[in-house]
Design an enzyme around this catalytic site. Structure first.
Site, short mmCIF file in Angstrom:
data_model
loop_
_atom_site.label_atom_id
_atom_site.label_comp_id
_atom_site.label_asym_id
_atom_site.label_seq_id
_atom_site.Cartn_x
_atom_site.Cartn_y
_atom_site.Cartn_z
N GLU A 68 -17.45 -109.82 10.16
CA GLU A 68 -17.43 -110.02 11.60
C GLU A 68 -17.32 -111.52 11.90
O GLU A 68 -18.02 -112.31 11.28
CB GLU A 68 -18.71 -109.48 12.26
CG GLU A 68 -18.59 -109.51 13.77
CD GLU A 68 -19.83 -108.95 14.49
OE1 GLU A 68 -20.78 -108.52 13.82
OE2 GLU A 68 -19.83 -108.98 15.71
N GLU A 115 -30.67 -105.39 13.22
CA GLU A 115 -29.53 -104.92 12.43
C GLU A 115 -29.58 -103.41 12.27
O GLU A 115 -28.56 -102.72 12.32
CB GLU A 115 -29.48 -105.60 11.05
CG GLU A 115 -29.47 -107.13 11.08
CD GLU A 115 -28.46 -107.75 12.03
OE1 GLU A 115 -27.40 -107.15 12.27
OE2 GLU A 115 -28.73 -108.86 12.55
N GLU A 150 -24.21 -106.56 21.31
CA GLU A 150 -25.22 -107.58 21.06
C GLU A 150 -26.30 -107.64 22.15
O GLU A 150 -27.49 -107.70 21.86
CB GLU A 150 -24.57 -108.96 20.85
CG GLU A 150 -23.68 -109.04 19.61
CD GLU A 150 -24.37 -108.62 18.32
OE1 GLU A 150 -25.61 -108.50 18.30
OE2 GLU A 150 -23.66 -108.38 17.32
N HIS A 159 -28.35 -101.66 15.34
CA HIS A 159 -26.89 -101.71 15.47
C HIS A 159 -26.24 -100.44 14.92
O HIS A 159 -25.10 -100.14 15.27
CB HIS A 159 -26.31 -102.91 14.72
CG HIS A 159 -26.15 -104.15 15.54
ND1 HIS A 159 -25.60 -104.13 16.80
CD2 HIS A 159 -26.40 -105.45 15.25
CE1 HIS A 159 -25.55 -105.38 17.27
NE2 HIS A 159 -26.03 -106.20 16.36
N GLY A 167 -28.02 -115.02 10.92
CA GLY A 167 -29.26 -114.40 10.46
C GLY A 167 -28.99 -113.21 9.55
O GLY A 167 -29.56 -113.09 8.47
N ALA A 168 -28.10 -112.33 9.99
CA ALA A 168 -27.85 -111.12 9.23
C ALA A 168 -26.63 -110.40 9.79
O ALA A 168 -26.12 -110.78 10.84
CB ALA A 168 -29.06 -110.19 9.29
N MET A 169 -26.22 -109.33 9.09
CA MET A 169 -25.02 -108.61 9.52
C MET A 169 -25.20 -107.11 9.30
O MET A 169 -25.62 -106.68 8.22
CB MET A 169 -23.80 -109.14 8.75
CG MET A 169 -22.51 -108.43 9.05
SD MET A 169 -22.02 -108.65 10.79
CE MET A 169 -21.17 -107.11 11.06
N GLU A 170 -24.82 -106.35 10.32
CA GLU A 170 -25.13 -104.92 10.38
C GLU A 170 -24.12 -104.01 9.68
O GLU A 170 -23.98 -102.84 10.07
CB GLU A 170 -25.24 -104.51 11.85
CG GLU A 170 -23.90 -104.50 12.63
CD GLU A 170 -23.62 -105.77 13.44
OE1 GLU A 170 -24.17 -106.83 13.07
OE2 GLU A 170 -22.86 -105.71 14.42
N ASN A 171 -23.42 -104.47 8.64
CA ASN A 171 -22.44 -103.63 7.97
C ASN A 171 -22.97 -102.22 7.73
O ASN A 171 -24.13 -102.04 7.35
CB ASN A 171 -22.09 -104.22 6.60
CG ASN A 171 -21.90 -105.72 6.67
OD1 ASN A 171 -21.03 -106.20 7.36
ND2 ASN A 171 -22.77 -106.45 5.99
N1 B3K Z 1 -23.23 -109.07 14.36
C1 B3K Z 1 -23.69 -110.17 13.57
C2 B3K Z 1 -23.15 -111.48 14.01
C3 B3K Z 1 -21.85 -111.82 13.42
C4 B3K Z 1 -21.45 -113.23 13.75
C5 B3K Z 1 -20.08 -113.55 13.26
N2 B3K Z 1 -19.70 -114.91 13.47
C6 B3K Z 1 -25.18 -110.25 13.53
C7 B3K Z 1 -25.88 -109.61 14.64
O1 B3K Z 1 -25.77 -109.99 15.78
O2 B3K Z 1 -26.55 -108.65 14.41
ZN ZN Z 2 -26.43 -108.19 16.65
#
Ligand code: B3K
Ligand code: ZN
Length: 901
Positions: free
Chosen positions: A135, A312, A334, A315, A275-279
């Protein structure tokens, strides 16, 4: 590096994708030199696209080498496609594709170099581990693809790597097969049954330890939970695991959302831009947002882990099951998810304190963004670089917008609205408009005017005046709203503002609120709908002039002006039934006094503190002491908030021209005076909350430490060597990072001459003790970078040469450079301009290595309009210097150009 003159992308130009990708099968051959990516896409033309059956196939792709390309098994010749810096364009497709919409298979092999990828976007290496961040537009650095969130596909991923180095191979979904090859490599094949956009793709390969647990969902399914970390960190995963399970249960209870896959994984990596990513099914986290144990992590750190793990996880529904149609809709996921995680944290700890923390942050940082050159609406109209739009406006103000919808609808209708939204849009890429429509449909509330919160930028100002008519027994609130111009938006239409309020009689009792024309007895609190530029609300049956309590719980992200007298503010501090407003009354009292003192300071007058501040603080201390002695329950974290003066950052945001030194001086003056005058009571309260040797991570424990350290901070100002010694002992004896870190911070900022050797030894000992814990070393950097003592910039410069500093690691950059430039106004804005020059040099360096981090770091320089002429000039010189750099990333380019406009 991207195009030096980036294009502007407009929301109004949105078009559905010309092609769809039904399935995506990937094979990654991870190597020490380079990685081969084999992709097999089942594609077809999108029947909904305007130019159906005419458009060429254009795929996004950057920084990669194309090895081969085939359609339906036939290799394409060089003249059948074109590759440039950003795209792969295929001109001719098989006839059946264009004539009857048949599907086709696009196979493509690319070679990439994760080892050289310092942008930390796409596939990269963090220490010895491969990981991804896709992302918003990182997938295009992995393979050619339709890299946009409204293209949703079913993914399968086979990861192949040397088994000895990378025993753990992960991707989204479920592991369905695995095997070994003869050359020492092994492979695992993952399948994700849910269609998703490529920004939710993830891959991890490394030598990782795993902490495992499970969660049984409301329908009785057992979900395997795994947290992958470095071996040395397995003792720091309990809190994240507990937070995850709490979040899963909370989302079922509060939103009716059950988890969908059989496994949920979190991987912690050291080098991470955010901080983190919700893959999907495989969240990737900055170590700073997963790892926590009392010895290394402060209470704030614990709370952050809980909030980010929950965010996360949430999400999975608000973001993954229902995703965004395009990046202009970013706040759809978000804003909503921040709102959800804030509610979760409120339920886990003190609701009032959580609101105070969030509002403080919003009012300083987001309001400043809304008043600066990068101001944009919650649903922006245009952008050059989407990475620049992961902002406080999209996140924090976006959450406020959702909160306002709940204020207007009430809790039950809001829940019906969210159910309807998830129901209607599950599996889709949606828009903020879809969200608002679902809320309207479920509640019957008309949100037509409310939609302006999505399209208009800027912080509305609300001016409220009162009129009391004793003979008619009416009390009128006259409400006027306006909103300052923002870039591209000189004029604003009125916002729909929910104004939660109550009236207090002189005895502090709530007055029944009956609006003119109403017959019912009237509630004690209500939410007024302010929708016009100027509007009156007439309350009837009011016998005496009441004291209004306005914007309770901060029911809208606005600047409220009401002329409360200082005595009324003191009255509200003790009598308001709304905890947030009790705190806010104290803050407003202090703000008024501080602003007045600033005028005195600037005019060279002697500073004298209004006795009412002392009385108010005295009262907070005394009533806390009394309750402690009587063992009465109280929210002590709240007490510690009540005792904290408004920050310099908040005072700066409120100022039309920021006098950095003046603000610092008057705030110090007030804090010193309070400390001296109330030393006895601070000491009693400190004594009542002395460390008892038992560490509790619960709300009571957190509150106890917060209060103890707030008191100690005041006591250290009394210039009594006794407290220096108490502080030194706390630093040496405490076993938790909250107490150790607070003591270190106090020592680092202590002006007493005898503090110097204590400080030197403490910093040395701290580093020696914690040098192997990267996250603790970050705290060591940032405590030094934010010191108010002279010589801090030199110290920062020398720390940049320290072996523990690494400019490629975003946490280190934030801890040292970010903290100095963003949280040490006193030194960053030093009148010679050395701070500005220092920052510009770092930006140019990071522009090449990591454009996203470079662009974020720029923020303090972009606010030049708020300073005096000399500083304005010096700041602009540095911005111009950056602007003339020939190879600017789109990230830095956009921010520099917009802030110089
Ligand atoms: N969705 C990601 C943020 C990604 C940022 C990319 N530059 C984390 C979050 O908001 O949960
Ligand atoms: Zn988020």
């Amino acid at each position: 590096m991207k195009n030096p003159l980036p294009r502007t992308i407009f929301l109004k130009d949105y078009q559905a994708p010309a092609f769809l990708i039904d399935t995506t099968d990937l094979r990654f051959e991870l190597g020490e030199e380079s990685t081969r990516v084999l992709s097999r896409l089942l594609m077809r033309r999108n029947p909904l696209h305007l130019e159906h059956s005419a458009a060429p196939l254009v795929l996004n792709g950057q920084n990669m080498q194309l090895e081969s390309l085939a359609i339906d098994g036939r290799m394409l010749a060089a003249d059948e496609y074109r590759v440039d810096e950003e795209f792969l364009t295929i001109f001719m497709l098989p006839r059946a594709v264009d004539e009857n919409g048949a599907g086709f298979i696009l196979e493509c092999v690319t070679v990439i170099k994760p080892q050289e990828n310092t942008s930390l976007e796409g596939l990269y290496k963090s220490k010895k581990m491969f990981c991804t961040q896709c992302e918003a537009e990182g997938f295009r650095k992995i393979t050619y693809y339709l890299d946009r969130p409204d293209v949703m596909s079913r993914f399968s991923t086979c990861v192949v790597a040397e088994e000895a180095r990378y025993p753990i191979l992960l991707s989204n979904g479920n592991a369905v097969a695995q095997g070994r090859e003869e050359d020492g490599r092994h492979w695992v094949r993952w399948e994700d049954p849910f269609r998703k956009p490529c920004y939710l793709f993830a891959l991890v390969a490394g030598d990782l330890a795993c902490v495992e647990d499970s969660f049984t969902t409301c329908s009785g399914r057992t979900i395997t939970l795994r947290i992958f970390v470095e071996d040395k960190d397995v003792d720091k995963c309990d809190h994240a695991m507990l937070s995850l399970k709490n979040a899963m249960a909370w989302d079922e209870k509060v939103y009716g959302r059950e988890y969908d896959l059989d496994i949920f994984m979190i991987v912690a990596v050291d080098d991470f831009n955010m901080g983190a990513m919700e893959n999907k099914g495989l969240n990737i986290f900055n170590t700073s947002c997963v790892l926590a144990n009392p010895a290394t992590t402060t209470d704030t750190g614990f709370q952050r882990v809980e909030a980010v793990v929950a965010h996360e996880y949430f999400h999975n529904w608000s973001g993954n099951r229902v995703t965004c149609r395009d990046w202009f809709q970013l706040s759809l996921k978000e804003g909503f998810t921040v709102f959800r995680d804030a509610e979760f944290s409120s339920d886990m700890g003190s609701r009032t304190v959580k609101r105070i923390d969030d509002v403080s942050f919003l009012r300083t940082a987001q309001f400043a963004e809304d008043a600066g050159p990068m101001a944009h609406s919650v649903r922006p109209e245009s952008y050059m670089e989407i990475s620049n739009f992961y902002t406080l406006t999209i996140y924090e103000k976006g959450a406020e917008v959702v909160r306002m919808i709940r204020e207007l609808l009430g809790e039950d209708a809001f829940r019906r609205g969210s159910d309807l939204y998830f129901d209607r849009h599950d599996g889709q890429a949606a828009t903020t408009e879809d969200f608002v429509r679902a809320m309207e449909a479920a509640s019957g509330v008309d949100l037509t005017l409310f939609r302006r919160w999505y399209s208009q930028a800027g912080t509305p100002q609300l001016r409220v005046r009162e009129q009391f008519d004793a003979s008619a027994q009416t009390y009128t609130l006259l409400v006027e709203q306006s909103c300052p111009p923002t870039p591209e938006q000189p004029e604003k239409l009125p916002f729909h503002i929910p104004l939660r309020m109550g009236l207090l009689d002189r005895g502090g009792q709530a007055v029944a609120l009956c609006l003119q024309g109403e017959s019912s007895p009237g509630a004690l609190e209500r939410v007024l709908s302010v929708t016009q530029a100027s509007q009156s609300f007439v309350f009837t049956g009011v016998h005496e002039r009441p004291v209004p309590s306005l914007l309770r719980g901060f029911s809208a992200p606005v600047k409220l002006h009401f002329d409360h007298s200082r005595d009324e503010l003191m009255f509200l501090m003790t009598h308001d039934s709304d905890g947030f407003n009790r705190w806010n009354a104290g803050q407003q009292l202090a703000v008024g006094v501080l602003q007045e003192l600033l005028g005195d300071y600037q005019a060279g007058r002697t500073l004298v503190l209004d006795q009412r501040v002392v009385t108010a603080w005295d009262h907070v201390l005394q009533s806390c002491i009394d309750k402690c002695r009587r063992h009465q329950p109280q929210d002590k974290e709240m007490v510690s908030q009540l005792l904290t003066l408004p920050s310099e950052a908040y005072l700066s945001e409120l100022a039309s021209e920021i006098d950095v030194a003046g603000i610092h001086a008057v705030r110090e003056f007030v804090a010193d005076t309070l400390a001296r005058t109330l030393a006895g009571k601070f000491a009693v309260l400190h004594g009542l909350h002395a460390a008892d040797g038992v560490f509790r991570a619960d709300a009571a424990g957190i509150a106890r430490r917060a209060l103890r350290n707030t008191c100690l901070a005041y006591l250290m100002r009394t210039e009594n060597a006794h407290w220096l010694e108490v502080c030194r002992r706390q630093f040496e004896d405490a076993h938790n990072m909250t107490d150790v870190g607070s003591a270190l911070r106090l020592l680092v900022n202590c002006e007493l001459p005898e503090a110097a050797p204590v400080r030197r030894k403490a910093l040395q000992d701290f580093y020696t003790r914690w040098q192997h814990e990267a996250l603790v070393v970050d705290q060591w950097f940032s405590v030094q970078a934010t010191s108010s003592l002279p010589g801090t910039l030199d110290q920062v410069l020398s720390l940049m040469q320290h072996p523990a500093f690494d400019i490629r690691n975003p946490n280190k950059v934030r801890a040292l450079i970010g903290a100095f430039c963003g949280q040490n106004a006193l030194h960053f804005h030093e009148i010679s301009g050395v701070g500005y020059e220092f920052l510009a040099e770092r930006i140019l360096q990071l522009n090449v290595l990591n454009p996203q981090i470079a662009s974020r770091l720029l923020t303090p320089l972009t606010r030049w309009r708020k300073y005096d002429d000399t500083r304005q000039r010096l700041m602009r010189v540095q911005l111009q210097r950056i602007a003339t750099e020939p190879a600017l990333s789109s990230d830095v380019y956009e921010v520099v150009v917009k802030s110089l406009k």
